[in-house]
Design an enzyme around this catalytic site. Sequence first.
Site: not given
Length: 338
Positions: A51-52, A181
């Site tokens: 994500c980062h 999810g």
Amino acid sequence: MVLGVVGISYREAALKEREAAINILKDFEANTLFSQRFFGGEGSFVLLLTCHRAEIYYFSKSNHNVQSELLSRISALGARPYCYQGLACFTHLFTVTSGMDSLISGETEIQGQVKRAYIKAKTDRELPFALHFLFQKALKEGKDFRSQVSLSHPVVTIESVVEQTLDLHGKSTKDKLLFIGYSDINRKVANGLSAKGYRNLIFCSRKNISIPYATVARSQLSFREPYDVIFFGSSESAKDFPGLSLENLASISNRVIFDFNVPRTFTLMERPKDIVCLDMDFISEQVQKKLQISKQCTNKEKPFLALAARKQWEVYEKKCSHISSSQLQTSRPKLLIL
């Protein structure tokens, strides 16, 4: 021979640039012939996409311009990528794997993400000794670091940001929350909200697994159902959800949507009026604001990782020297005694 890494993180690039970088790096997986030419014989790579951060760890015996070419491709997006080679590459991955380079310092999810990235790479293609050694030692030292260094519980967490955001938008523990999810981030957020009294938590996953929450089958998923909050935390894109549209998402007024995926599940050209859509850029900004307030300090543990990286780098150099000597000896023609 070159062993290195090129990448960007939340520090160097906004979500849009990270998404574009991920697409560029994924081209190496999609086009085998291209990646073979790019890294040369016996060269290869491992992608670490979270994500980062978006990073490519590579080894090349022949192409000494790999780093500059990768930097050029990512810089063209408007981002400012970082790069490390040799010992600095070891130190960087060790720091990443330990969680000390994460948005939330000391978080544990990154260890699993590094492990999955390594397993995927070695399953998909042949990796050279250098990348095997780098990732195996990073995973080992990351685990050892957590067992030997006492880290305080993070002052700020993604769960706390989500909870505060729900409060700001008038959501209550009675509201209906849908998690798409069964990912690490969705589970962590659900556990955090459950501990705060949220009980109406529903998961929808492609996997048929037993979980401690209510579930809805993918075939029965409808975005017109009265879900007050929706969390997208799978690796799927909008095309994987037949009923996913702005009209359906906005069918429930005041709905709050968190999109934890990078690249995002969907992008909106304009801000909708009746719903709130929040992505990882929002999460990152909120976490960084809170960290500035708390003045969390984490630099004191990094010398421990630098020392571990140097030790393993020296072992790597010795092994490489031994391998090169062995190859040289086997390649020499044997002398015939007449």
